[in-house]
Design a protein around this motif. Structure first.
Motif, PDB file in Angstrom:
ATOM      1  N   VAL A 169       0.817  -1.208   0.000  1.00 36.77           N
ATOM      2  CA  VAL A 169       0.000   0.000   0.000  1.00 36.77           C
ATOM      3  C   VAL A 169       0.853   1.261   0.000  1.00 36.77           C
ATOM      4  O   VAL A 169       0.404   2.331  -0.455  1.00 36.77           O
ATOM      5  N   ASP A 170       2.099   1.169   0.477  1.00 34.94           N
ATOM      6  CA  ASP A 170       2.954   2.351   0.586  1.00 34.94           C
ATOM      7  C   ASP A 170       3.973   2.460  -0.547  1.00 34.94           C
ATOM      8  O   ASP A 170       4.957   3.183  -0.439  1.00 34.94           O
ATOM      9  N   ARG A 171       3.730   1.740  -1.673  1.00 36.61           N
ATOM     10  CA  ARG A 171       4.672   1.774  -2.801  1.00 36.61           C
ATOM     11  C   ARG A 171       3.946   2.176  -4.093  1.00 36.61           C
ATOM     12  O   ARG A 171       3.717   1.349  -4.976  1.00 36.61           O
ATOM     13  N   PRO A 172       3.583   3.440  -4.247  1.00 41.57           N
ATOM     14  CA  PRO A 172       2.882   3.855  -5.463  1.00 41.57           C
ATOM     15  C   PRO A 172       3.705   3.660  -6.731  1.00 41.57           C
ATOM     16  O   PRO A 172       3.154   3.376  -7.798  1.00 41.57           O
ATOM     17  N   GLY A 173       5.023   3.799  -6.632  1.00 43.29           N
ATOM     18  CA  GLY A 173       5.859   3.569  -7.811  1.00 43.29           C
ATOM     19  C   GLY A 173       5.792   2.130  -8.285  1.00 43.29           C
ATOM     20  O   GLY A 173       5.725   1.850  -9.491  1.00 43.29           O
ATOM     21  N   ALA A 174       5.788   1.193  -7.337  1.00 42.73           N
ATOM     22  CA  ALA A 174       5.657  -0.217  -7.698  1.00 42.73           C
ATOM     23  C   ALA A 174       4.277  -0.501  -8.280  1.00 42.73           C
ATOM     24  O   ALA A 174       4.139  -1.324  -9.192  1.00 42.73           O
ATOM     25  N   ALA A 175       3.268   0.175  -7.754  1.00 41.07           N
ATOM     26  CA  ALA A 175       1.919   0.011  -8.306  1.00 41.07           C
ATOM     27  C   ALA A 175       1.892   0.455  -9.765  1.00 41.07           C
ATOM     28  O   ALA A 175       1.266  -0.199 -10.617  1.00 41.07           O
ATOM     29  N   LEU A 176       2.549   1.567 -10.064  1.00 38.52           N
ATOM     30  CA  LEU A 176       2.598   2.051 -11.442  1.00 38.52           C
ATOM     31  C   LEU A 176       3.325   1.053 -12.346  1.00 38.52           C
ATOM     32  O   LEU A 176       2.859   0.755 -13.456  1.00 38.52           O
ATOM     33  N   ASP A 177       4.435   0.503 -11.876  1.00 37.99           N
ATOM     34  CA  ASP A 177       5.173  -0.464 -12.684  1.00 37.99           C
ATOM     35  C   ASP A 177       4.325  -1.696 -12.987  1.00 37.99           C
ATOM     36  O   ASP A 177       4.296  -2.189 -14.123  1.00 37.99           O
ATOM     37  N   HIS A 178       3.645  -2.200 -11.973  1.00 40.81           N
ATOM     38  CA  HIS A 178       2.800  -3.379 -12.167  1.00 40.81           C
ATOM     39  C   HIS A 178       1.611  -3.048 -13.068  1.00 40.81           C
ATOM     40  O   HIS A 178       1.247  -3.828 -13.951  1.00 40.81           O
ATOM     41  N   GLY A 179       1.026  -1.872 -12.848  1.00 43.03           N
ATOM     42  CA  GLY A 179      -0.149  -1.493 -13.635  1.00 43.03           C
ATOM     43  C   GLY A 179       0.171  -1.250 -15.089  1.00 43.03           C
ATOM     44  O   GLY A 179      -0.678  -1.485 -15.960  1.00 43.03           O
ATOM     45  N   ALA A 180       1.390  -0.784 -15.393  1.00 45.98           N
ATOM     46  CA  ALA A 180       1.747  -0.496 -16.782  1.00 45.98           C
ATOM     47  C   ALA A 180       1.637  -1.748 -17.642  1.00 45.98           C
ATOM     48  O   ALA A 180       1.150  -1.693 -18.789  1.00 45.98           O
ATOM     49  N   ALA A 181       2.101  -2.884 -17.123  1.00 48.34           N
ATOM     50  CA  ALA A 181       2.017  -4.128 -17.892  1.00 48.34           C
ATOM     51  C   ALA A 181       0.563  -4.554 -18.073  1.00 48.34           C
ATOM     52  O   ALA A 181       0.166  -5.038 -19.143  1.00 48.34           O
ATOM     53  N   LEU A 182      -0.249  -4.370 -17.033  1.00 47.04           N
ATOM     54  CA  LEU A 182      -1.667  -4.732 -17.121  1.00 47.04           C
ATOM     55  C   LEU A 182      -2.395  -3.864 -18.150  1.00 47.04           C
ATOM     56  O   LEU A 182      -3.185  -4.361 -18.959  1.00 47.04           O
ATOM     57  N   VAL A 183      -2.123  -2.565 -18.097  1.00 42.19           N
ATOM     58  CA  VAL A 183      -2.806  -1.647 -19.008  1.00 42.19           C
ATOM     59  C   VAL A 183      -2.406  -1.917 -20.450  1.00 42.19           C
ATOM     60  O   VAL A 183      -3.237  -1.856 -21.369  1.00 42.19           O
ATOM     61  N   ALA A 184      -1.126  -2.225 -20.681  1.00 40.26           N
ATOM     62  CA  ALA A 184      -0.695  -2.548 -22.042  1.00 40.26           C
ATOM     63  C   ALA A 184      -1.451  -3.758 -22.568  1.00 40.26           C
ATOM     64  O   ALA A 184      -1.869  -3.802 -23.731  1.00 40.26           O
ATOM     65  N   ARG A 185      -1.661  -4.736 -21.713  1.00 40.60           N
ATOM     66  CA  ARG A 185      -2.409  -5.936 -22.100  1.00 40.60           C
ATOM     67  C   ARG A 185      -3.871  -5.592 -22.379  1.00 40.60           C
ATOM     68  O   ARG A 185      -4.473  -6.082 -23.326  1.00 40.60           O
ATOM     69  N   LEU A 186      -4.438  -4.716 -21.551  1.00 38.50           N
ATOM     70  CA  LEU A 186      -5.835  -4.312 -21.723  1.00 38.50           C
ATOM     71  C   LEU A 186      -6.040  -3.521 -23.011  1.00 38.50           C
ATOM     72  O   LEU A 186      -6.976  -3.775 -23.782  1.00 38.50           O
ATOM     73  N   LEU A 187      -5.160  -2.558 -23.250  1.00 39.46           N
ATOM     74  CA  LEU A 187      -5.309  -1.708 -24.430  1.00 39.46           C
ATOM     75  C   LEU A 187      -5.013  -2.452 -25.718  1.00 39.46           C
ATOM     76  O   LEU A 187      -5.436  -2.017 -26.798  1.00 39.46           O
ATOM     77  N   GLY A 188      -4.317  -3.594 -25.625  1.00 40.68           N
ATOM     78  CA  GLY A 188      -4.054  -4.377 -26.819  1.00 40.68           C
ATOM     79  C   GLY A 188      -5.315  -4.820 -27.524  1.00 40.68           C
ATOM     80  O   GLY A 188      -5.336  -4.963 -28.752  1.00 40.68           O
ATOM     81  N   GLY A 189      -6.383  -5.029 -26.766  1.00 36.91           N
ATOM     82  CA  GLY A 189      -7.654  -5.415 -27.367  1.00 36.91           C
ATOM     83  C   GLY A 189      -8.735  -4.375 -27.235  1.00 36.91           C
ATOM     84  O   GLY A 189      -9.890  -4.620 -27.613  1.00 36.91           O
ATOM     85  N   ASN A 190      -8.392  -3.195 -26.679  1.00 33.36           N
ATOM     86  CA  ASN A 190      -9.404  -2.151 -26.448  1.00 33.36           C
ATOM     87  C   ASN A 190      -8.785  -0.776 -26.677  1.00 33.36           C
ATOM     88  O   ASN A 190      -8.602   0.008 -25.742  1.00 33.36           O
ATOM     89  N   ASP A 191      -8.472  -0.481 -27.931  1.00 36.96           N
ATOM     90  CA  ASP A 191      -7.813   0.787 -28.210  1.00 36.96           C
ATOM     91  C   ASP A 191      -8.764   1.976 -28.138  1.00 36.96           C
ATOM     92  O   ASP A 191      -8.351   3.122 -28.345  1.00 36.96           O
ATOM     93  N   ASP A 192     -10.048   1.716 -27.837  1.00 35.71           N
ATOM     94  CA  ASP A 192     -11.011   2.803 -27.679  1.00 35.71           C
ATOM     95  C   ASP A 192     -11.101   3.274 -26.235  1.00 35.71           C
ATOM     96  O   ASP A 192     -11.987   4.069 -25.892  1.00 35.71           O
ATOM     97  N   LEU A 193     -10.200   2.802 -25.367  1.00 38.93           N
ATOM     98  CA  LEU A 193     -10.224   3.169 -23.956  1.00 38.93           C
ATOM     99  C   LEU A 193      -9.061   4.074 -23.588  1.00 38.93           C
ATOM    100  O   LEU A 193      -7.988   4.018 -24.194  1.00 38.93           O
ATOM    101  N   HIS A 194      -9.292   4.920 -22.585  1.00 39.58           N
ATOM    102  CA  HIS A 194      -8.200   5.528 -21.839  1.00 39.58           C
ATOM    103  C   HIS A 194      -8.302   4.967 -20.421  1.00 39.58           C
ATOM    104  O   HIS A 194      -9.392   4.942 -19.843  1.00 39.58           O
ATOM    105  N   VAL A 195      -7.191   4.522 -19.868  1.00 42.48           N
ATOM    106  CA  VAL A 195      -7.197   3.886 -18.558  1.00 42.48           C
ATOM    107  C   VAL A 195      -6.465   4.765 -17.554  1.00 42.48           C
ATOM    108  O   VAL A 195      -5.281   5.069 -17.724  1.00 42.48           O
ATOM    109  N   ARG A 196      -7.192   5.168 -16.525  1.00 34.47           N
ATOM    110  CA  ARG A 196      -6.603   5.923 -15.431  1.00 34.47           C
ATOM    111  C   ARG A 196      -6.391   4.967 -14.250  1.00 34.47           C
ATOM    112  O   ARG A 196      -7.347   4.470 -13.660  1.00 34.47           O
ATOM    113  N   GLN A 197      -5.141   4.741 -13.910  1.00 31.69           N
ATOM    114  CA  GLN A 197      -4.811   3.913 -12.757  1.00 31.69           C
ATOM    115  C   GLN A 197      -4.788   4.806 -11.524  1.00 31.69           C
ATOM    116  O   GLN A 197      -4.182   5.881 -11.535  1.00 31.69           O
ATOM    117  N   VAL A 198      -5.452   4.363 -10.463  1.00 27.00           N
ATOM    118  CA  VAL A 198      -5.565   5.174  -9.253  1.00 27.00           C
ATOM    119  C   VAL A 198      -4.990   4.394  -8.075  1.00 27.00           C
ATOM    120  O   VAL A 198      -5.424   3.275  -7.788  1.00 27.00           O
TER     121      VAL A 198
END
Length: 496
Positions: free
Chosen positions: A167-196
């Protein structure tokens, strides 16, 4: 003439509304019958259980069918451990979240078009005199119900496992989320994803799951079909936009990141490593402020997670123009402003129908029931959450309003501890504005703020209110906009 907002089971298929009550199976399971072979995950598996947009669509669809929210939601694990030590409660909440969050592998199976179809398919198949689209807001749903029209969100939330999260590592959250978002946008280029990443509003869950707020960049095909098939000739489109801003990290094409959220009740400066409020939040969530290193902000004032993509609005305007419809836009800089204007609109609407308009219900978060509100002839005011900022908004509005004879208050326990939360005495002060009846729901107050209360609790409370039928004739969009223009200016609303 526009149809009234309550015509029970007119399409004869009340069972088609997807229930929030069913138990979720293992994370790898797709609900049988809801998705075709090799077509990706079903909408109800993708959209986070209990997310505001999901609850609001379900509530609006039920209201248009003439039913209440008695089947919505079930108590979370925190409701079973209200007096337990924080580590025990956090562990229970984290385990429960793990059972319903998507796995990283499942992210590639998300189809945003299926999600849009799932939203629109919850509404009765009939002709509507308009539609409300926009940022998730309870007052927007009350507005839609008074108009007798559907409410559709401009995006949806997903939560994904973060096995080695903190919970106290926002930078690590961003690193992990970047790979997830890339996978998500690969099949959904009509989205913008805001990671919070917001431990103030999500507590320990911010270290166990990644929260992704997906927003459509254009009007999805399912929405276009819905508007073309279900809107009456000339029916207008009303777009409501949350105009709040927040510091944003631009990660890459289609992916942005924010630390904290305006919904937390805190300010961006409160998420600085030296902030006393942050230390309190992280201590409550099981984290350590000494490890807090947020990524560098790219833009100090981007739209927050519930904003509307500019491409979505342009796409909606283009659709309206090509189909000879009018699109009206309402921007609200604070959720409290829209809540106040819609409450004033309801009071006027009820009085035009010969009712008193003197009985108020103050709802909070997921504790709402639009059908029961109109059935009982109540004025609804919706608080986004249980933060002091939200509660102060209703206090200021009540102080400047004609007095109400009764005030019922439904405070939703947020399930976390935060210095930004309103205490029960502040909620009691809201109820104290009632001249004859002052009621604070005891079930919601029990275990506050760390317990959890199902949406159906609002239904149980409002069912005890006396009937005040028949419901007023449905409002028109023109009538609603006239009230917005007249009373919304001092609330900061921009109507165009």
């Amino acid at each position: 003439m526009a149809e009234g907002p309550f015509e029970p089971h007119r399409d004869g298929k009340p069972g088609r509304v997807v229930s929030e009550r069913g138990k979720v199976g293992p994370v790898h399971k797709v609900h049988e019958g809801l998705v075709a072979a090799d077509a990706g995950l079903a909408g109800d598996r993708v959209v986070t259980s209990g997310s505001v947009a999901r609850v609001l669509v379900a509530a609006a669809a039920r209201a248009l069918r003439g039913t209440d929210c008695a089947d919505l939601g079930h108590p979370g694990p925190a409701s079973r451990f209200p007096g337990a030590p924080d580590p025990v409660r956090r562990a229970a909440v984290t385990r429960a979240a793990g059972r319903v969050a998507l796995t990283p592998a499942q992210v590639a199976d998300v189809d945003a078009e299926r999600v849009a179809s799932w939203f629109v398919d919850q509404y009765p198949r009939r002709s509507y005199p308009g539609v409300v689209i926009g940022s998730p807001h309870g007052a927007a749903v009350h507005l839609a119900v008074a108009l007798g029209v559907p409410w559709l969100p401009v995006g949806f939330e997903m939560t994904v496992h973060w096995a080695q999260g903190a919970v106290d590592r926002p930078g690590a959250a961003l690193d992990h989320g970047a790979a997830l978002v890339a996978r998500l946008l690969g099949g959904n280029d009509d989205l913008h994803v805001r990671q919070v990443h917001c431990p103030a509003s999500r507590g320990a869950l911010a270290g166990a799951t990644i929260m992704l707020a997906a927003r459509w960049r254009t009007l999805p095909a399912a929405y276009r079909r819905f508007l073309g098939d279900r809107l009456a000739p000339g029916a207008p489109v009303l777009l409501l936009r949350d105009a709040r801003t927040w510091p944003v990290v631009e990660v890459g094409q289609g992916h942005s990141f924010q630390v904290g959220s305006p919904a937390s009740g805190l300010d961006p400066v409160d998420f600085h490593p030296d902030s006393h409020a942050l230390r309190q939040v992280l201590r409550s969530a099981g984290g350590d402020a000494a490890r807090w290193e947020p990524p560098q902000v790219s833009s100090p004032s981007g739209y927050a997670e519930h904003g509307v993509e500019s491409g979505f609005e342009l796409s909606a305007r283009d659709w309206a123009g090509r189909h000879e419809r009018i699109l009206h836009r309402v921007l609200f800089p604070r959720p409290e402003g829209l809540s106040a204007v819609v409450a004033d609109l309801y009071r006027r609407w009820l009085r035009m129908a010969g009712k008193t308009g003197d009985r108020l219900v103050v709802e909070c978060g997921r504790l709402l029931d639009p059908w029961q509100v109109v059935r009982a002839g109540l004025v609804p005011y919706w608080c986004e959450n249980a933060t002091r900022r939200s509660v102060e908004g209703v206090e200021w509005w009540l102080a400047g309003s004609e007095p109400y004879s009764s005030v019922d208050v439904l405070p939703e326990p947020p399930g976390v501890r935060s210095p930004a939360l309103a205490g029960l005495p502040q909620w009691l002060a809201v109820a104290g504005f009632g001249r004859r009846r002052r009621a604070l729901d005891r079930t919601s107050a029990r275990g506050y703020p760390v317990a959890s209360v199902p949406t159906r609790r609002a239904t149980e409370v409002l069912r005890a209110q006396p009937y005040d039928l028949p419901a007023p004739p449905a409002l028109t969009v023109a009538e609603a906009l006239a009230v917005f223009r007249d009373g919304g200016t001092h609330q900061g609303l921009l109507v165009s």
